[in-house]
Motif scaffolding. Sequence first.
Motif, PDB file in Angstrom:
ATOM      1  N   GLY A  43       1.362  -1.306   0.199  1.00 44.39           N
ATOM      2  CA  GLY A  43       0.197   0.280   0.000  1.00 44.39           C
ATOM      3  C   GLY A  43       1.013   0.933   0.363  1.00 44.39           C
ATOM      4  O   GLY A  43       0.626   2.627  -0.938  1.00 44.39           O
ATOM      5  N   PHE A  47       1.082   3.484  -3.311  1.00 45.83           N
ATOM      6  CA  PHE A  47       0.645   4.658  -3.044  1.00 45.83           C
ATOM      7  C   PHE A  47       1.528   5.409  -3.278  1.00 45.83           C
ATOM      8  O   PHE A  47       1.710   7.198  -4.106  1.00 45.83           O
ATOM      9  N   VAL A  56      -3.095  11.097  -8.628  1.00 43.01           N
ATOM     10  CA  VAL A  56      -3.976  11.014  -7.187  1.00 43.01           C
ATOM     11  C   VAL A  56      -3.231  12.231  -7.998  1.00 43.01           C
ATOM     12  O   VAL A  56      -3.179  12.715  -8.604  1.00 43.01           O
ATOM     13  N   ARG A  57      -4.509  12.358  -6.433  1.00 43.04           N
ATOM     14  CA  ARG A  57      -3.562  14.564  -6.994  1.00 43.04           C
ATOM     15  C   ARG A  57      -2.818  15.048  -7.347  1.00 43.04           C
ATOM     16  O   ARG A  57      -1.717  14.511  -6.399  1.00 43.04           O
ATOM     17  N   GLU A  68       6.620  10.773   4.718  1.00 40.10           N
ATOM     18  CA  GLU A  68       5.440  10.415   5.349  1.00 40.10           C
ATOM     19  C   GLU A  68       5.623   9.649   5.469  1.00 40.10           C
ATOM     20  O   GLU A  68       5.033   8.838   6.402  1.00 40.10           O
TER      21      GLU A  68
ATOM     22  N   MET B 100      -4.418  -0.045   0.653  1.00 35.66           N
ATOM     23  CA  MET B 100      -4.807   1.712   0.614  1.00 35.66           C
ATOM     24  C   MET B 100      -5.545   2.711   1.669  1.00 35.66           C
ATOM     25  O   MET B 100      -5.420   3.335   2.536  1.00 35.66           O
ATOM     26  N   CYS B 102      -5.940   1.806   4.899  1.00 35.76           N
ATOM     27  CA  CYS B 102      -5.207   1.715   6.106  1.00 35.76           C
ATOM     28  C   CYS B 102      -4.787   2.750   6.049  1.00 35.76           C
ATOM     29  O   CYS B 102      -5.253   4.272   7.487  1.00 35.76           O
ATOM     30  N   TRP B 103      -4.292   4.024   4.707  1.00 34.45           N
ATOM     31  CA  TRP B 103      -3.607   5.433   5.161  1.00 34.45           C
ATOM     32  C   TRP B 103      -5.257   5.923   5.603  1.00 34.45           C
ATOM     33  O   TRP B 103      -4.455   6.922   6.458  1.00 34.45           O
ATOM     34  N   MET B 113      -0.175  11.670   7.712  1.00 36.64           N
ATOM     35  CA  MET B 113      -0.521  12.726   7.174  1.00 36.64           C
ATOM     36  C   MET B 113      -1.094  13.169   7.950  1.00 36.64           C
ATOM     37  O   MET B 113      -2.561  14.500   7.691  1.00 36.64           O
ATOM     38  N   GLU B 116      -2.544  17.220   6.706  1.00 41.83           N
ATOM     39  CA  GLU B 116      -3.503  17.525   5.701  1.00 41.83           C
ATOM     40  C   GLU B 116      -4.585  17.001   5.709  1.00 41.83           C
ATOM     41  O   GLU B 116      -4.826  16.015   6.975  1.00 41.83           O
ATOM     42  N   LYS B 120      -8.649  15.463   2.098  1.00 37.27           N
ATOM     43  CA  LYS B 120      -7.851  15.194   0.967  1.00 37.27           C
ATOM     44  C   LYS B 120      -7.526  13.592   0.703  1.00 37.27           C
ATOM     45  O   LYS B 120      -7.332  13.289  -0.332  1.00 37.27           O
ATOM     46  N   THR B 123      -9.869  11.846  -0.677  1.00 36.31           N
ATOM     47  CA  THR B 123      -9.694  11.418  -2.003  1.00 36.31           C
ATOM     48  C   THR B 123      -8.467  11.237  -2.830  1.00 36.31           C
ATOM     49  O   THR B 123      -8.745  10.599  -4.416  1.00 36.31           O
ATOM     50  N   ARG B 124      -7.666  11.415  -2.602  1.00 36.20           N
ATOM     51  CA  ARG B 124      -5.886  10.314  -2.938  1.00 36.20           C
ATOM     52  C   ARG B 124      -6.224   8.242  -2.664  1.00 36.20           C
ATOM     53  O   ARG B 124      -5.687   8.203  -3.663  1.00 36.20           O
ATOM     54  N   VAL B 125      -6.965   8.177  -1.841  1.00 34.08           N
ATOM     55  CA  VAL B 125      -6.748   7.191  -1.565  1.00 34.08           C
ATOM     56  C   VAL B 125      -7.938   6.541  -2.045  1.00 34.08           C
ATOM     57  O   VAL B 125      -7.550   5.053  -2.770  1.00 34.08           O
TER      58      VAL B 125
END
Lengths: 159, 220
Positions: A43, A47, A56-57, A68, B100, B102-103, B113, B116, B120, B123-125
């Motif tokens: 993951g 990512f 992604v964005r 991070e 994914m 899990c984030w 993160m 953030e 946001k 929408t990324r994950v």
Amino acid sequence: MPSLLPLFQWANNLQVADWVRKSTWIFPAAETVHIVALAVLFGAIVFVDLQMLGLVRRDTSASHLEKELRPWTFSSLIVILCTGALLFSSEAMKLYINVPFQFKIVTLFVAIAFNYTIHRKVIGAEAVRLSSVWVKLTAVVSIMLWLSVGFAGRAIGFF
Amino acid sequence: MSVEIATAPVTAKESSPGFGLKKRIAGLIAGGIMTVLVSALVWVLAAVLPSKTDGPFTFLENICNWLYTTPVSVGIRESTLLFPAIEGVHLLGIALSVGMLCWFDLRLLGLVMKDEPVSKVWTRVMPTAITGFVLMFLTGALLFWAEAATAYHSVHFWIKMGLIVLAGVNAGYFESTTHAHVAEWDSAAVLPMRARIAGLFSLLLWTAVIITGRTMAYSF
């Protein structure tokens, strides 16, 4: 090339290997941990790679995301290597002649080396000097490498 | 006047580059604890529970037995390559979906993160996570098809299905209540307790789904 057989024999003869072999449930338990940690590692890597690919964005950088997630990548990798070593020792002699295993171990070392050298360098330099083609290529190679490790790993049990 | 002190602003957290030794050691300790907990759960499931059940629903049993005899089921089951390939994709689905999701869950818990907004991270994950879930459910259905009769008699299979339903309920409840008002707490220093609990449950439930998936395979 010198034979790696002694290494496999040594692992096979470890006391730990014997415990795993004699117990019905240590192997599945270790494998479960292996898979949970795998999900976290994969993951984290995917990512960052998707971010590099711009899928992604776009309002954050891949390098920020990578920093991070770095502690998570690192600790899940350690957990995977530890449980993997445990699983390996219990059937080292079988794995010595297992083609998917040979493939997996090579791609694994390549993937780890790639992740901590080229991948990291490219992410760090991403915004500065590298054209996006190289960044994207690095991301694709990274995904392909880790996918190969995963699929080869799954194949071990079937051959 | 002391109210001022009590509600002192959250001190700007030292945003170290994120590869400090402290963080790594904390990560390793967390990983170690997870490892022990997950193994312990596998042991308990395996040692305490009988792995076979007769099941109360003859109707379902008949369906499973019928599925088991269909050509597709026999084909997948007896193919040297198809079954491992499907399982490989299933594993990839797990890595993509849970890996994914899990984030987002960890973001809800305030563990990753933090700088953030929640929306946001969402929408990324989510696009990747949903792709993973689709892969996982499709291949999971195929694997079930191939082993329907065996799965019906497996306690671990039923627990796994129950856990998936619970994970779905948890996500659905979170979506329809807490997450619907995300704008109110999007960038809050401390997220509402409901959001944190939803994140924790999601993490625990999906981990448990993976665990029962493995114990199921070993007790077939």
